[in-house]
Design an enzyme around this catalytic site. Structure first.
Site, PDB file in Angstrom:
ATOM      1  CG  ASP A   1      -2.081   0.954   1.079  1.00  0.00           C
ATOM      2  OD1 ASP A   1      -1.843   2.119   0.699  1.00  0.00           O
ATOM      3  OD2 ASP A   1      -3.222   0.544   1.353  1.00  0.00           O
TER       4      ASP A   1
ATOM      5  CB  SER B   1      -6.311   2.083   0.262  1.00  0.00           C
ATOM      6  OG  SER B   1      -5.043   2.668   0.384  1.00  0.00           O
TER       7      SER B   1
ATOM      8  CB  THR C   1      -5.795  -2.950   1.027  1.00  0.00           C
ATOM      9  OG1 THR C   1      -5.391  -1.583   0.990  1.00  0.00           O
ATOM     10  CG2 THR C   1      -5.183  -3.705  -0.129  1.00  0.00           C
TER      11      THR C   1
ATOM     12  CD  GLU D   1      -2.950  -3.469   2.699  1.00  0.00           C
ATOM     13  OE1 GLU D   1      -3.624  -3.924   3.624  1.00  0.00           O
ATOM     14  OE2 GLU D   1      -3.042  -2.299   2.288  1.00  0.00           O
TER      15      GLU D   1
ATOM     16  CG  ASP E   1      -1.092   4.556   2.727  1.00  0.00           C
ATOM     17  OD1 ASP E   1      -1.003   5.382   1.795  1.00  0.00           O
ATOM     18  OD2 ASP E   1      -1.987   4.591   3.581  1.00  0.00           O
TER      19      ASP E   1
ATOM     20  CG  HIS F   1      -0.788   8.807   4.748  1.00  0.00           C
ATOM     21  ND1 HIS F   1      -1.456   9.731   3.976  1.00  0.00           N
ATOM     22  CD2 HIS F   1      -1.276   7.597   4.378  1.00  0.00           C
ATOM     23  CE1 HIS F   1      -2.311   9.098   3.177  1.00  0.00           C
ATOM     24  NE2 HIS F   1      -2.211   7.800   3.400  1.00  0.00           N
TER      25      HIS F   1
ATOM     26  CG  ASP G   1      -3.122   1.026  -2.607  1.00  0.00           C
ATOM     27  OD1 ASP G   1      -1.910   1.346  -2.561  1.00  0.00           O
ATOM     28  OD2 ASP G   1      -3.846   0.991  -1.590  1.00  0.00           O
ATOM     29  CG  HIS G   2      -2.502   4.920  -3.450  1.00  0.00           C
ATOM     30  ND1 HIS G   2      -1.634   5.352  -2.474  1.00  0.00           N
ATOM     31  CD2 HIS G   2      -3.514   4.306  -2.802  1.00  0.00           C
ATOM     32  CE1 HIS G   2      -2.114   5.025  -1.296  1.00  0.00           C
ATOM     33  NE2 HIS G   2      -3.254   4.378  -1.457  1.00  0.00           N
TER      34      HIS G   2
HETATM   35 MG    MG Z   1      -4.199  -0.700   2.610  1.00  0.00          MG
HETATM   36 ZN    ZN Z   2      -3.028   6.153   2.362  1.00  0.00          ZN
END
Ligand code: MG
Ligand code: ZN
Length: 380
Positions: free
Chosen positions: A46, A87, A140, A260, A265, A269, A307-308
């Protein structure tokens, strides 16, 4: 008792016969693959873009297990109504093959539940599993098993998990099952009544489970979110080593497994480059365990993607090999293209540049599932 001993034996064998030594791996062309994959293992890091991967690689003596993937492509991660996906929409694109709005869990843009690949695999007799380093009800993993209009509906997402015959769940979030606020249901009890074995970090380590492959297994790694790698979380690569061996015993039709690395992620952040590197390396170790299984089995398609990207991460000019100065442009997600790595039978489908929703179509095509439904066509 006899069975439990047998379980321990099988489990010990799993541990002994696998090791992460990517240098000694045979080259891709030496591996005899079947024509069509029997199993798919989809690994999602993620928030893991090219900078997260680069930073982890150069912080790890210039090595990653990701380097052993012969096929690399890129996906376009944007959501239905936003160039920058979250997500939930990102995972729904992989799971259902539809572009939807941010925050949707297994729902089309018109909030119609969309059939996902895990449910389809179950219906066709495959075994299925989800592993995460967040809560198991987080966006996710949730998009592969639940259908809710908003990602924050954690208790509703937990309830949805009782409606699918999933073979394996490993992740945090036990409180959404055992101490619910929205109703009086005890979903741990309900899992047990359905014949599942349910364990948690309260009872014992994942490594100490009596491995009974004749029942579905739920293992809660935390009451809410598991801690970061930097605070001692260490179960992901172990879960990644174990899950394929567990699932291959659950069905002779094959399996679908999603794993995952959830917290890359979160570190991004927080604009915590060193934390992101640690989480990415933890995820890459899980990738290595899965690759070891795929090399042995010959019939497993492994796909690794994100996912990104999160944070707009960059490796600044004063970075050195082994000492990365990672910086960020945002506390949120970005819209950059996302790499896709594929290994095994069907991997050739994943080269090129394509929509995130096409990962869903490619996985179905690889498994030989019939053409998509009218609903999915209209929503793509
Ligand atoms: Mg996730
Ligand atoms: Zn995020």
């Amino acid at each position: 008792m006899m069975r439990k001993r047998l379980g321990f034996l099988i489990f010990g064998l799993v541990v002994l016969t696998t090791c992460s030594a990517p240098q000694q791996a045979p080259s891709y062309r030496e591996i005899p693959f079947t024509e069509k994959p029997k199993n798919i293992i989809l690994l999602i890091g993620d928030g893991m873009g090219l900078s997260q991967i680069s930073a982890a690689m150069y912080s790890n003596r210039n090595r990653l297990n990701l380097e052993f993937f012969p096929v690399v492509g890129f996906h376009k991660s944007y959501a239905y109504n936003d160039l920058v996906t979250d997500s939930a929409a990102g995972a729904t694109a992989f799971a259902c093959g539809v572009k939807t709005y941010n925050s949707a869990i297994g729902m089309t843009r018109d909030t119609v539940p969309c059939p996902n690949i895990l449910e389809e695999a179950e219906a066709k007799g495959l075994a299925t599993g989800l592993v995460a380093t967040a809560t198991i009800v987080h966006a996710t993993p949730a998009a592969f098993i639940a259908h809710q209009p908003l990602r924050v509906q954690y208790e509703e997402i937990a309830s949805d998990m009782l409606d699918v015959e999933v073979d394996l769940l490993i992740g945090g979030g036990m409180q959404y099952f055992s101490r619910r606020e929205s109703d009086r249901r005890d979903l741990v009890q309900e899992f047990k009544e359905k014949g599942y074995e349910v364990y948690s970090y309260f009872d014992r380590d994942l490594a100490q489970l009596p491995f009974n492959t004749r029942a579905n297994l739920v293992y809660f790694t935390a009451d809410k979110h598991p801690v970061p790698v930097a605070a001692g979380r260490d179960y992901l690569s172990f879960a990644a080593r174990l899950s394929p061996y567990f699932l291959e015993k659950r069905s002779d039709q094959g399996f679908f497994l999603m794993i995952e690395g959830s917290q890359i992620d979160w570190m991004c952040h927080s604009n915590d480059a060193q934390g992101a590197i640690k989480e990415t390396l933890d995820f890459d170790r899980a990738v290595g365990e899965v690759l070891n299984y795929a090399r042995k089995s010959g019939n497993t398609l492994v796909i690794v993607t994100a996912d990104h990207e999160t944070g707009g991460m960059a490796l600044n000019p004063d970075s050195k090999m082994g000492r990365i100065n990672g910086t960020f442009t945002t506390n949120g997600h970005t819209a950059t293209l996302i790499p896709v790595f594929a290994f095994g039978p069907g991997s050739e489908l994943f080269s090129g540049i394509y929509e995130n929703t096409e990962i869903h179509q490619k996985m179905r095509e690889a498994l030989g599932f019939e053409a998509t439904t009218a609903l999915q066509e209209s929503d793509r």
